[in-house]
Design a protein around this motif. Sequence first.
Motif, short mmCIF file in Angstrom:
data_model
loop_
_atom_site.label_atom_id
_atom_site.label_comp_id
_atom_site.label_asym_id
_atom_site.label_seq_id
_atom_site.Cartn_x
_atom_site.Cartn_y
_atom_site.Cartn_z
N GLU B 126 30.03 45.49 57.83
CA GLU B 126 30.43 45.49 56.42
C GLU B 126 31.63 44.58 56.20
O GLU B 126 31.66 43.78 55.27
N ARG B 130 31.96 41.21 53.96
CA ARG B 130 33.02 41.05 52.96
C ARG B 130 33.76 39.74 53.18
O ARG B 130 34.01 38.99 52.24
N ARG B 134 33.74 36.92 50.40
CA ARG B 134 35.01 36.58 49.78
C ARG B 134 35.24 35.08 49.91
O ARG B 134 35.60 34.40 48.95
#
Lengths: 211, 211
Positions: B126, B130, B134
Amino acid sequence: MLKEQPLHGYELKKRLPEVLGPLSRVSFGSLYPALAKLEAAGAISVAAAADTSRPAIPMTGSLAGEAAAFRARRLPIRADRRGKKVYAITERGHALFEELLAAPADADDDRAFSLKLAFGRYLSPEARLRLLERRRAQLVERLEQARAAMRAASERLDAYARSLVEHDTESTERDISWLDRLIAAERPPADLRPSSLSDPSAPAADPTPVP
Amino acid sequence: MLKEQPLHGYELKKRLPEVLGPLSRVSFGSLYPALAKLEAAGAISVAAAADTSRPAIPMTGSLAGEAAAFRARRLPIRADRRGKKVYAITERGHALFEELLAAPADADDDRAFSLKLAFGRYLSPEARLRLLERRRAQLVERLEQARAAMRAASERLDAYARSLVEHDTESTERDISWLDRLIAAERPPADLRPSSLSDPSAPAADPTPVP
DNA sequence: GTCATCATGTAAGCCGTTACATGATTGC
DNA sequence: GCAATCATGTAACGGCTTACATGATGAC
């Protein structure tokens, strides 16, 4: 930028992104000291300070004397009269500019190359070609080293590190072919130097093909 | 690197290029102070100092007393016994590592992203996703700003500056599609989460297609 | 016994940043 | 008159580099 017109610091900072793309971003904290250094070196000079010709004592009223006294008390501390300082480039400045622009760049300072290329129009065609080919040689060497390092350590690299290094390598390859295109564009068009060997319809030969 | 085995500074510096590709290059002048800071913070600890167990006074000869006196005179100045300092990562170190690796990066610090991705294997799936997304969002924004700036100033840009900006833009676009590939690779293969909607033969949808 | 390499550290300095301090001009 | 903006500068600091200083180890 001062080669095109005199400007003051604040204006320079505002225009920088327009001239260099968004890859500029100079802070006031480095811009003003830099201007001061350039002025001290005689490369630029204050062409015109702010028009401080406000009416000597505007609307001479009751408080004017007091205000003037106050101003006189604190002015000596800072000799300058805080207004726009419009700088112009000097002869020495032109010479310095050319010198810096033509100076060989650090092999691993990518920004230096970009900056120089951005002002490529001020270089002589020969100097410009030198700049491009020097850069190309540096990238080729970087590529070779990267490949050598990869061969030596590739089994130690996990998928993420490897992907990173590979992507980096590809980027460098693309940078090199971009340079090749720029270099080709620098060469005079075939019809300007006719010879039995030049065929206008044939593609330009790659200076040194990327392996 | 200490997560895999205890190492001393010199060795760390030697191995860095292998682990991170040639994009590392840390100098001793920053490495040793960094190690000292990490040790002070309790993130790493000296697992084993150099085996300073040389025979207490080897070959006790005529000059030994003199030499010992000399050494005694100057040893108090530096308390440490100058040998290999093999560091190991501590519990706090593991926690700090994870914290730093998961922390959102500065939008314009490209190196931070590369560094994090290089150690992507230590992130949870996860957190890794991210990180990638991002980064993607940051690049997309950068691209938009670059294009806006280009539209605003393109007529002021000469061929060199324009070529530079365009090449930069293309590089960013390629970075984005590279990220898309990485992101796609992060998603579990279709056969692991079967559903009526997933067709193994269909290409993965682009998260947010580059315009 | 001395040279190369391994090994650790400190000091000075460069370059750039952010935060702060100050002042001038203009529009409402 | 007062806020926004234009405009210039200084101070402190952060991060990294090079150069320097020191010492240990091993090969020949």
